[in-house]
Design a protein around this motif. Structure first.
Motif, short mmCIF file in Angstrom:
data_model
loop_
_atom_site.label_atom_id
_atom_site.label_comp_id
_atom_site.label_asym_id
_atom_site.label_seq_id
_atom_site.Cartn_x
_atom_site.Cartn_y
_atom_site.Cartn_z
N SER A 27 2.24 1.87 -3.39
CA SER A 27 1.20 2.42 -4.26
C SER A 27 1.01 3.91 -4.00
O SER A 27 0.91 4.71 -4.93
N PHE A 28 0.96 4.28 -2.71
CA PHE A 28 0.78 5.70 -2.36
C PHE A 28 1.92 6.55 -2.93
O PHE A 28 1.70 7.62 -3.50
N VAL A 41 -1.99 11.39 2.60
CA VAL A 41 -1.30 10.32 3.34
C VAL A 41 0.08 10.83 3.69
O VAL A 41 0.82 11.31 2.83
N ASN A 84 2.08 6.58 -6.94
CA ASN A 84 0.93 7.19 -7.60
C ASN A 84 0.60 8.58 -7.07
O ASN A 84 -0.51 9.09 -7.28
N ASN A 85 1.57 9.17 -6.37
CA ASN A 85 1.41 10.55 -5.89
C ASN A 85 0.15 10.74 -5.04
O ASN A 85 -0.53 11.76 -5.13
N ALA A 86 -0.20 9.76 -4.22
CA ALA A 86 -1.41 9.87 -3.41
C ALA A 86 -1.28 11.02 -2.43
O ALA A 86 -0.23 11.23 -1.83
N THR A 87 -2.35 11.79 -2.27
CA THR A 87 -2.35 12.90 -1.32
C THR A 87 -3.19 12.53 -0.11
O THR A 87 -3.98 11.58 -0.14
N ALA A 100 0.84 -1.21 0.00
CA ALA A 100 0.00 0.00 0.00
C ALA A 100 0.87 1.25 0.00
O ALA A 100 0.60 2.23 -0.72
N THR A 101 1.95 1.22 0.80
CA THR A 101 2.85 2.38 0.85
C THR A 101 3.48 2.62 -0.51
O THR A 101 3.59 3.75 -0.98
N GLU A 152 -2.51 18.34 -6.46
CA GLU A 152 -2.68 17.10 -7.23
C GLU A 152 -2.56 17.38 -8.72
O GLU A 152 -1.90 16.66 -9.47
N ILE A 160 3.73 10.23 4.48
CA ILE A 160 4.79 9.23 4.34
C ILE A 160 6.11 9.95 4.50
O ILE A 160 6.33 11.00 3.87
N ARG A 185 9.79 7.30 1.50
CA ARG A 185 9.53 7.63 0.10
C ARG A 185 10.78 7.43 -0.74
O ARG A 185 10.73 6.88 -1.85
#
Length: 348
Positions: free
Chosen positions: A30-31, A39, A34-37, A27-28, A123, A41, A46
């Motif tokens: 993926s975050f 979250v 995929n530039n997940a916001t 999951a980390t 984003e 980290i 990273r």
């Protein structure tokens, strides 16, 4: 004739492989990739994920091939307000000039301080491939940076604001030094009765400019007189009304330090209505170097807000390519330099 045995194609690298090498969950991975916001980290995790993806040849993320700032890249610039004051425009212009020197382009968004808008703007900028982000507020103040800034894959700097934990490089004007310089300028001319018209007291700029005023008086051995401090709200009307109150004093001031140029324009009008000439009878100094300074008669002496230089500084910090959000960074303060015009003279 013998049949050739076909070799098996190499197994496709997956996020699970990247997670195993980076020592974190899928999951980390993926975050991060995929530039997940939204979250948080750490920069360390990273970095491990991106390094593992590079090592294994996992190419699903544009982060892995992100160019270095300065190679015709892009910088994001978000600000709560753009149209209400010239400060944000000056900061953008300073960043624009510096970014062109670095070969980069700037993408700008106004968010009105709305957290959801901020996140959506960032984003969109990340999808456009920004390599750094400048986060600005139009009023100088301490902010709690949005949580999503901590986990961004690009460096972030704060402009005209700062974080309590110093987790990002930040730059602000040295307002206390500016208040000191304005007051000391009047003292050097021989003024002892110096009135000051402050802005709204909850604002850090007003508080710090007043601190500088007090410090200059103390250094010169002049007793602080609360009766010479008038509260304004940055508007010409408040400058006009405060000046009228000061002129009603038995021992009126010989000089005015107006803590922005708009209040100084109101001060000009009140002095003219009272039949006083600037600078022959009264000296006036402003703050901000607003365009109106050059249109007042006589032209107003003032202190310049260094937002253009601050914008250039922010680009310079981003070009270092460091990931921010973990270490403590010293707060950078920039001088507000005096621009002397025709509104200052020794007391009559």
């Amino acid at each position: 004739m013998t049949k050739t045995k076909h070799e098996k194609p190499p197994r496709r690298v997956t996020m699970t492989d990247v997670a195993r090498l980076a020592g974190c969950s899928q999951a980390t991975v993926s975050f991060v990739l995929n530039n997940a916001t939204g979250v948080t980290i750490s920069a360390d995790t990273r970095g491990k994920v991106i390094e593992a993806a590079r090592t294994l040849g996992y190419g699903a993320s544009s982060l892995i091939h992100r160019p270095v700032l300065g190679s015709h890249g892009t910088i994001g610039f978000i600000c709560d307000q753009l149209a209400t004051t010239p400060e944000s425009v000056n900061a953008i212009e300073g960043a624009r000039q510096a970014s062109w020197d670095e070969g980069a382009t700037i993408l700008v968004a106004q968010t009105m301080g709305n957290p959801e808008r901020e996140e959506k703007a960032v984003e969109a900028m990340l999808r456009s491939g920004i390599e750094g982000l400048i986060y600005m507020t139009v009023f100088t103040r301490q902010v709690t940076p949005p949580a999503f800034l901590q986990g961004l894959p690009v460096p972030v700097v704060l402009l005209n604001c700062y974080a309590p934990d110093s987790g990002f490089p930040a730059v602000v004007p040295d307002e206390a030094a500016g208040g000191f310089a304005a007051t000391e300028t009047l003292i050097r001319l021989g003024h002892r009765r110096i009135a000051t018209i402050v802005g709204e007291p909850f604002m850090e700029a007003a508080q710090d400019r007043l601190k500088g005023y007090k410090r200059a008086l103390a250094k010169a051995g002049i007793a602080y007189d609360a009766g010479l401090v008038g509260e304004g709200n940055w508007s010409p009307t408040s400058g006009f009304e405060a000046t009228q109150r000061f002129l009603a004093l038995k021992d009126r001031p010989t000089a005015f330090f107006c803590q922005n140029d708009k209040m100084a324009s109101g001060c000009y009008n009140a002095l003219r209505d009272a039949g006083l000439k600037i600078p022959q009878d009264v000296s006036v100094i402003g703050y901000d170097d607003d365009e109106l300074c050059r249109h007042l008669r006589p032209q107003l002496s003032t202190l310049i807000l260094p937002h253009r230089a601050m914008g250039a500084w922010a680009v310079s910090e981003l070009s270092k390519g460091r990931r921010f959000g973990r270490d403590a960074y010293p707060l950078t303060k920039m001088d507000c330099n005096l621009i002397e015009r025709d509104s200052l003279a020794a007391p009559a």
